[in-house]
Design an enzyme around this catalytic site. Sequence first.
Site, mmCIF file in Angstrom:
data_model
loop_
_atom_site.group_PDB
_atom_site.id
_atom_site.type_symbol
_atom_site.label_atom_id
_atom_site.label_comp_id
_atom_site.label_asym_id
_atom_site.label_seq_id
_atom_site.Cartn_x
_atom_site.Cartn_y
_atom_site.Cartn_z
ATOM 1 N N GLU A 211 1.327 3.967 7.385
ATOM 2 C CA GLU A 211 0.333 3.669 6.503
ATOM 3 C C GLU A 211 -0.313 4.789 5.944
ATOM 4 O O GLU A 211 -0.370 5.990 6.317
ATOM 5 C CB GLU A 211 -0.887 2.611 7.395
ATOM 6 C CG GLU A 211 -0.265 1.736 7.998
ATOM 7 C CD GLU A 211 0.279 0.467 7.411
ATOM 8 O OE1 GLU A 211 0.448 0.456 6.004
ATOM 9 O OE2 GLU A 211 0.038 -0.738 7.857
ATOM 10 N N HIS B 27 3.443 2.096 2.278
ATOM 11 C CA HIS B 27 3.853 2.236 3.379
ATOM 12 C C HIS B 27 5.482 2.171 3.452
ATOM 13 O O HIS B 27 6.057 1.226 3.014
ATOM 14 C CB HIS B 27 3.243 1.558 4.601
ATOM 15 C CG HIS B 27 3.675 -0.017 4.806
ATOM 16 N ND1 HIS B 27 2.771 -0.809 5.006
ATOM 17 C CD2 HIS B 27 5.062 -0.527 5.184
ATOM 18 C CE1 HIS B 27 3.274 -2.119 5.312
ATOM 19 N NE2 HIS B 27 4.664 -1.788 5.281
ATOM 20 N N ASN C 133 0.741 -1.217 0.054
ATOM 21 C CA ASN C 133 0.063 -0.159 0.034
ATOM 22 C C ASN C 133 0.846 1.424 0.205
ATOM 23 O O ASN C 133 0.299 2.325 0.071
ATOM 24 C CB ASN C 133 -0.999 0.245 1.267
ATOM 25 C CG ASN C 133 -0.282 -0.104 2.477
ATOM 26 O OD1 ASN C 133 1.077 -0.083 2.479
ATOM 27 N ND2 ASN C 133 -1.136 -0.252 3.518
#
Length: 244
Positions: free
Chosen positions: A141, A136, A134
């Site tokens: 995050e 990160h 994603n």
Amino acid sequence: MKIIVTDSYEASCREAANQLLSVVTANPQACLGLATGGTAQGVYPHLVEAYKQQAVSYTEIRTVNLDEYIGLKPDHPQSYRHYMDTYFFDHIDINPLNTYIPSGSQLLQPEITNFSRILEIWPRDVQLLGVGVNGHIGFNEPGEVLQEGVHVATLDRETIKANARFFASEDEVPKTAITMGVGDILQAGKIVLLTTGSQKAAVLKKLLTSDEVTTQVPCTLLKLHRDVTVFLDKELARQVGVSS
């Protein structure tokens, strides 16, 4: 940002290790920012082999790790302390007192304070990074806002799913972690980002083929750093649409 395309993941690991070894050779008292996880794992055998071949000594080197799961004791098989001991520290001449990995099993606010203090007194000459599916970096995050400094992060669903392969089941993956903030990561003198896997292609496109910087894809904030080297194998590079 320098992009280096290699023939394979193994070649990327070797070249990333050489970047760290060049820092150690230039400054035997350097501080290395280190990463864990499946991607980074291939770097450490090269760092160990350099020691075994007497090419480097880590006697005066200091290290700081990016993060640690909350709730795992240091001797837990999936703790990042256990990971670092297993793949690196137990095989070289480093002083254990010169290695810092945040604790996920102590009172959190004192540990956040201690982690922040370590980052201040041990400035990192180089930071090794991986990137999540994603986007990160560390455990920063995607979100509307990101934390600059050390904090406790709630792991994204995608991160938990991706990390489940290291545990008996997805339910056993810790849901929180203590991590460097994005600002902390960007304080390193040099950043070495190691990537592999087609599942990373979408976020790497945003990092490498777009001018956009967004907290929704945290790795894009690396564009703000003055010295970043990205290693990716030729298959991933083809999917991302970049060349060396």
